[in-house]
Structure formats: structure tokens, C-alpha cells
Scaffold this motif. Structure first.
Motif, PDB file in Angstrom:
ATOM      1  N   ASP A 208      -7.078  -2.284  -7.380  1.00  0.00           N
ATOM      2  CA  ASP A 208      -7.057  -3.743  -7.475  1.00  0.00           C
ATOM      3  C   ASP A 208      -7.440  -4.205  -8.881  1.00  0.00           C
TER       4      ASP A 208
ATOM      5  N   TYR B 291      -9.477   2.232  -3.856  1.00  0.00           N
ATOM      6  CA  TYR B 291      -8.882   0.925  -3.557  1.00  0.00           C
ATOM      7  C   TYR B 291      -9.307  -0.102  -4.622  1.00  0.00           C
TER       8      TYR B 291
ATOM      9  N   GLY C 223       0.878  -1.171   0.000  1.00  0.00           N
ATOM     10  CA  GLY C 223       0.000   0.000   0.000  1.00  0.00           C
ATOM     11  C   GLY C 223       0.915   1.221   0.000  1.00  0.00           C
TER      12      GLY C 223
ATOM     13  N   GLN D 281     -12.480  -7.519   4.638  1.00  0.00           N
ATOM     14  CA  GLN D 281     -12.448  -6.958   3.278  1.00  0.00           C
ATOM     15  C   GLN D 281     -13.222  -7.834   2.285  1.00  0.00           C
TER      16      GLN D 281
ATOM     17  N   PHE E 225     -13.564  -7.674  -2.087  1.00  0.00           N
ATOM     18  CA  PHE E 225     -13.099  -8.663  -3.064  1.00  0.00           C
ATOM     19  C   PHE E 225     -14.245  -9.264  -3.884  1.00  0.00           C
TER      20      PHE E 225
HETATM   21  N1  ARG Z   1      -2.816  -2.678   2.065  1.00  0.00           N
HETATM   22  C1  ARG Z   1      -4.101  -3.269   2.281  1.00  0.00           C
HETATM   23  C2  ARG Z   1      -4.535  -3.049   3.721  1.00  0.00           C
HETATM   24  O1  ARG Z   1      -3.728  -2.752   4.572  1.00  0.00           O
HETATM   25  C3  ARG Z   1      -4.103  -4.754   2.009  1.00  0.00           C
HETATM   26  C4  ARG Z   1      -3.843  -5.145   0.577  1.00  0.00           C
HETATM   27  C5  ARG Z   1      -4.443  -6.457   0.231  1.00  0.00           C
HETATM   28  N2  ARG Z   1      -4.267  -6.822  -1.160  1.00  0.00           N
HETATM   29  C6  ARG Z   1      -4.992  -6.371  -2.165  1.00  0.00           C
HETATM   30  N3  ARG Z   1      -4.724  -6.747  -3.376  1.00  0.00           N
HETATM   31  N4  ARG Z   1      -5.954  -5.506  -1.969  1.00  0.00           N
HETATM   32  O2  ARG Z   1      -5.723  -3.152   3.994  1.00  0.00           O
END
Ligand code: ARG
Length: 587
Positions: free
Chosen positions: A328, A324, A161, A352, A356
Motif C-alpha cells: 500500500d 500488505y 490483490g 482493516q 490504514f
Molecule cells: N484485496 C484486499 C482484501 O481483500 C483489499 C484491498 C483494499 N485496498 C487497499 N489499497 N489495500 O482484503
């Protein structure tokens, strides 16, 4: 090598056929009544419908057909229609001996290697790693190793991130503290310094300070958002600062993940895929997938079969900023281009989940990724403290990963030095190895989706279902093997028919290796490997307590036991390697 259950099923299938029944009823399973038998077949019960006969009659016919069969020592048809099976000792020994001479201990490499990506770790640059990052690292590393051991082509990507508001916050705070730096001088055209204007410890203090300020001070927040905006538009000075932040932070992350024995093939991040966003968004608009909703650009992803509301996937906010989700999706564009994956596994906090669902649906709907690509989300549960609430420091703050690991190292060090005299350096090194096993096993032995209690006392115990117990068992075997090898021997170790019930139980346990790893892969479930090695370690320790190995006078018998030990050790060590830890030589 074929799996034992498949070989046994083939025998039963042939027997069903020979007795005049469909062979499909011949499936063998591990017995759920180990006091009565080792394996069982319940096919006669299912065959009732088709043959309109009492199940016991069918079972009797099949048992008769198995008369004289060399694979089984005992076949009995019992009411109401079960077939209880015990394996022949010689047959089992033969199977184990083939395992022992196979470098993969009976697990065949896949014949159809897939391209698999594992997206795990996911730390946010410039924020210290905390316990929340532990699970993704541990589970992801194990999943990666399991897929790879099956023979697939696997790429692990950390997916940093590194493009969000935290960067703007750091830049803003830095500007307040050191306004004279050239990065903030828009008329500066020279080369920026090579040295970062902060160390990692400063950086780790700057971020939380800035974050706290932005929550209280609206103006400060505006400034940070503006800095983020300028950075994302390529502001020269801010880009230079961003590069410093990345460099300092990545070096620290590498050190932390190395301590966890976690490795990434790719150190890509959100910033790497921003370049795909404009074209992607344009296409989504041109092809009519995206529509405007309250000023934002969204794509509908709900389905008629949904039982809960799945909101549209937001691609651009009303101010044109990406989200976000957008990142992705863009990451999938790049992954398809670079790796054309058949499967992607995301190891992320289960909170999350909705994100997804939206990303996966959207990616398939608009053709960013092929319909046949297996997009897999392993949503893990929360790591709680003994009070059942998310794990915190004693003072109630967020626990830094570094400190947590240091605490466990220390705890392990005391346990090791309390037991016996060990040289300081060796004790420290061993403590580190065992502590890592304690943490990883403590995590992986739970089904990933479940919350679990992080209980240091329990995890570091040498008894019970723990990492140290598994390592202790391995070390015990190593010690016997070393002692044996110090003596002179003429026999080449080879596994012979088991001499006792507990030895047979051990062999039966070892024989599950290929089936267990395969199902751990199919279900992306490392906890299955933990359950297997715990059972195996128990079976070994029972055998060990009942058997005098080193003083056995019959050389052939002794050599066979040594071969069993060797195989037990190899299977255990291969298994813990799949879980991402290793055993010391002594402890
Ligand atoms: N950086 C994100 C967090 O701290 C998680 C990333 C997970 N991977 C993804 N492809 N979104 O929540």
C-alpha cells in the motif's frame, strides 16, 4: 445556484444587522417542528450572552425588521426566542423554476477541482467474488460518482490483490494435477502456450482446494510459499502461469462488475507497484525512518495522543518479504507520481482500520505523500443475514456474489410477473434493473460504517424505504408525463406558486437537492442521498394522491404541475445515478 438555506440566512443576517445585532446570528436551518414552520432561526438564543437581553426581545426586533420582506410569507417570534419562518409561495416557485432551467438542477460545479482517487473493489484475483466484495463495489462506485458530479477529476482504481500467496497456491495445485506442463519444466526455453491450462470455473475450484490442503498439510503449504517466492522473484514459467491466471480472472471480474454497473478507470493491482519497493525501502533505511525490530524492518507510527496502542508499521518481514502495508505504501508512491492526488478514498472493510491508520501515518511521516493530502478511509460494516451473523448461503457456506444477484433477479422477476401480464423478455430486463436498485439502495441507505441485515424480502418490496419504491415513483411520474405528452397543449410548462400544502412540501423537498449532494460529497456519505430521495418520493406520492393532474382544466395550473413533475423526475434520476443505478421505463 445558491443553496436555499444560504439565501434565507442572508435575509436573516441583514435583519439582525438592521435591528442592531451582529449578523452572525442570522443562520437559518430547516425546521425541526414542521408542524409549526418550514424554517427556523435560533440566533436570538445565542445572542443573549452578547447583548444581555431576553431572547424573545431580540427575536421580536428581528421579526420587526423582516416586516414586509417578500421572501417570507410568515415570520413569528415565539418563546423563548425562536424565529419561525414560512416561505413565500412565489419566492419558492421562482427558486424551483431556476432549478428546472439549470442543467445541474441548482448544484454548482466546484470552482476548485481536485484530483481524487477512489480505491475500491479490491478483489483478490482467482478467488470468486463473494458478498464481502459487494459493499466496497457499491459504496465506492457511488462515492466516485458523487465526487465526479461535484466537478472533481476522479480516478477509480480496483487495486487487485494479485501478488499474494493465492497465486503460489494455484501454481502448486496445478503442478500436482498437470506436472507435464512446460511451466514446470525449468529446462524449457520455448514459447509457452497462449491458451490458459484452465477455465475460470476450474480456476475457481483450484483455489479453494489448494487453500484447504495448505491448511492441513504443512509440506504443501511450504511448497506454495516457495512457489510464491519464486514467482515474486520472476520465475519464467510461473510468470507465464500468473499471466494466464490474471487474464482469465480479470475477464470474469469485468463481467461481474459490469453486472453491478460498477466501473473502474484503472485495473491496477498489487503486482504493479512491487517495482517501487526496493528504492522505497532503501530510502526509509538511509533516512533513518526504519529500524530493525526482532529481525523485521519497522517504522514507528504511534503518537502521544493515542488512546490505544498503534503498533509500528512493518515494512519487511525477517525473511525480507514485503507485506500488505509495504504494497500500500508503494502504491502511494506510484499514485503520487502518476496523479498527484489531493485526496484518496479507500473503501474497505472496517476491520482493516488499523492497517490504514498505520499506512496513512507512515506515508505522511516519511514523506511518501504530502502532509496536505487527504487520505480517507471509509471502513464499512459487515453485511449480515437475518440471524445477525455474516451473510451465508442456506447451507452455511460463503455466498458467491453471482448467486446472490441471481437469486434477487429471480425474486424480482416473480414480483413483476405476479402483478400483471408482461412479456417475458421485458420482465427479465426490468427485473434486473429493479433488483440492482434493491441491492444497492438496501446497502447505501445505511451509514457505511454500520453493519446491516441483508433482507431480501424487505429490499425487494415496492413499499417503504427501498430501491424499488424509489423506482416505482419515477416510473409513475414517467407514465403521467407520457400521457400528458400524448395530448395537445399550448402552454410551456413553468413552475408557478404551489396551490396546496402538499405541493409546497414537495417543492421544499426538491429544493434541497444541491445542499444534499454537497453534504454527501463533504462527508463521503451516499446514505444522505438515499434519505433525501426517500423523503422526496414520499412528498411526491402525497402530492400525487391529492392532485388530479391529467384531468385539470386550468391549462396554466396543469402546465405548472407538469413542470414540477419533470423536475421531480430529473432530480430523482440524477440522484439514483449518483447511487449507481437507474430506473426502467415501466415496471
Ligand atoms: N484485496 C484486499 C482484501 O481483500 C483489499 C484491498 C483494499 N485496498 C487497499 N489499497 N489495500 O482484503
Amino acid at each position: 445556484m445558491k443553496k436555499l438555506l444560504d439565501l434565507l440566512s442572508a435575509e436573516l443576517e441583514a435583519a439582525f444587522k438592521q435591528a442592531g445585532y451582529d449578523e452572525k446570528y442570522g443562520r437559518v436551518t430547516i425546521s425541526n417542528r414542521p408542524d409549526l414552520c418550514e424554517f427556523q432561526c435560533n440566533g436570538a438564543m445565542s445572542a443573549v450572552k452578547e447583548y444581555k437581553k431576553a431572547p424573545i426581545m431580540i427575536a421580536n426586533d428581528v421579526a420587526k425588521a423582516l416586516d414586509g420582506n417578500k421572501v417570507f410569507a410568515e415570520v413569528s417570534a415565539v418563546n423563548p426566542g425562536f424565529l419561525n419562518l414560512k416561505l413565500s409561495a412565489d419566492y419558492l416557485a421562482e427558486y424551483l423554476q431556476s432549478m428546472a432551467t439549470d442543467e445541474r438542477y441548482g448544484l454548482d460545479r466546484t470552482k476548485t477541482p481536485l484530483s481524487i482517487m477512489v480505491d475500491f473493489g479490491g478483489p483478490n484475483v482467482a478467488k470468486p467474488l463473494h458478498v464481502g466484495h459487494l459493499r466496497s463495489a457499491i459504496i465506492g462506485e457511488s462515492v466516485k460518482r458523487i465526487c465526479r458530479y461535484m466537478g472533481h477529476n476522479v480516478v477509480g482504481d480496483i487495486h487487485l490483490g494479485d501478488w499474494g500467496l493465492q497465486m503460489g497456491l494455484i501454481i502448486t495445485e496445478l503442478k500436482k494435477r498437470q506436472p507435464g506442463l512446460p511451466y514446470f519444466d525449468d529446462s524449457f526455453t520455448g514459447e509457452y502456450p497462449e491458451e490458459a491450462p484452465f477455465t475460470i470455473s476450474e480456476l475457481e475450484e483450484i483455489y479453494p482446494t489448494a487453500s484447504a490442503k495448505s491448511k492441513e498439510d504443512e509440506e504443501y503449504k511450504e511448497e506454495a510459499m516457495n512457489a510464491t517466492f519464486l514467482l515474486q522473484r520472476g520465475h519464467r514459467g510461473y510468470m507465464a502461469l500468473w499471466n494466464h491466471i490474471m487474464k482469465v480472472s480479470k475477464a470474469d471480474l469485468k463481467k461481474n462488475y459490469a453486472n453491478l454497473n460498477v466501473e473502474f478507470d484503472l485495473w491496477k493491482g498489487e503486482s504493479d507497484v512491487q517495482k517501487y519497493i526496493p528504492d522505497m525501502v532503501k530510502r526509509l533505511k538511509d533516512e533513518g525512518y526504519a529500524h530493525e525490530s526482532e529481525g523485521a524492518l519497522v517504522i514507528d507510527v504511534k503518537k502521544e495522543t493515542d488512546t490505544k496502542e498503534i503498533p509500528p508499521c512493518m515494512i519487511l518481514k525477517s525473511d525480507g518479504a514485503s507485506l500488505y502495508t509495504t504494497t500500500d505504501l508503494a502504491t502511494l508512491v506510484e499514485r503520487r507520481k502518476d496523479f498527484d492526488p489531493n485526496m484518496i478514498v479507500y473503501v474497505v472493510d472496517k476491520r482493516q482500520d488499523l492497517h490504514f491508520v498505520q499506512v496513512f501515518r507512515c506515508a505522511k511521516k516519511v514523506g511518501i505523500i504530502g502532509e496536505d493530502v487527504d487520505l480517507n478511509f471509509i471502513g464499512f460494516g459487515t453485511m449480515n443475514g437475518k440471524d445477525g451473523k455474516p451473510f451465508k448461503t442456506r447451507e452455511g457456506g460463503v455466498m458467491r456474489l453471482e448467486n446472490l444477484l441471481a437469486d434477487i433477479d429471480e425474486e424480482m422477476y416473480h414480483k413483476i410477473t405476479d402483478n400483471h401480464e408482461v412479456e417475458e423478455k421485458e420482465a427479465r430486463a426490468t427485473a434486473k434493473i429493479v433488483a440492482l436498485a434493491a441491492v444497492k439502495y438496501g446497502d447505501l441507505s445505511n451509514q457505511a460504517t454500520k453493519d446491516y441485515v441483508f433482507d431480501i424480502d424487505k429490499f425487494t418490496s415496492f413499499e417503504g424505504n427501498t430501491g424499488p419504491y424509489i423506482l416505482y415513483t419515477i416510473v409513475r411520474i414517467k407514465s403521467i408525463l407520457n400521457k400528458y405528452n400524448e395530448q395537445k397543449h399550448t402552454m410551456t410548462p413553468a413552475i408557478a406558486a404551489p396551490a396546496s400544502e402538499c405541493e409546497k412540501a414537495l417543492l421544499l423537498s426538491i429544493a434541497q437537492f444541491n445542499a444534499v449532494v454537497e453534504s454527501a460529497y463533504e462527508e463521503l456519505a451516499p446514505h444522505k442521498i438515499c434519505a433525501f430521495i426517500y423523503e422526496l418520493a414520499n412528498a411526491f406520492n402525497r402530492f400525487y394522491h391529492e392532485t388530479k393532474i391529467l384531468t385539470e382544466e386550468n391549462e396554466k395550473q396543469q402546465a405548472s404541475w407538469i413542470a414540477v413533475l419533470e423536475l421531480t423526475k430529473n432530480v430523482l434520476e440524477t440522484s439514483i445515478d449518483l447511487l449507481g443505478f437507474s430506473a426502467p421505463e415501466r415496471m
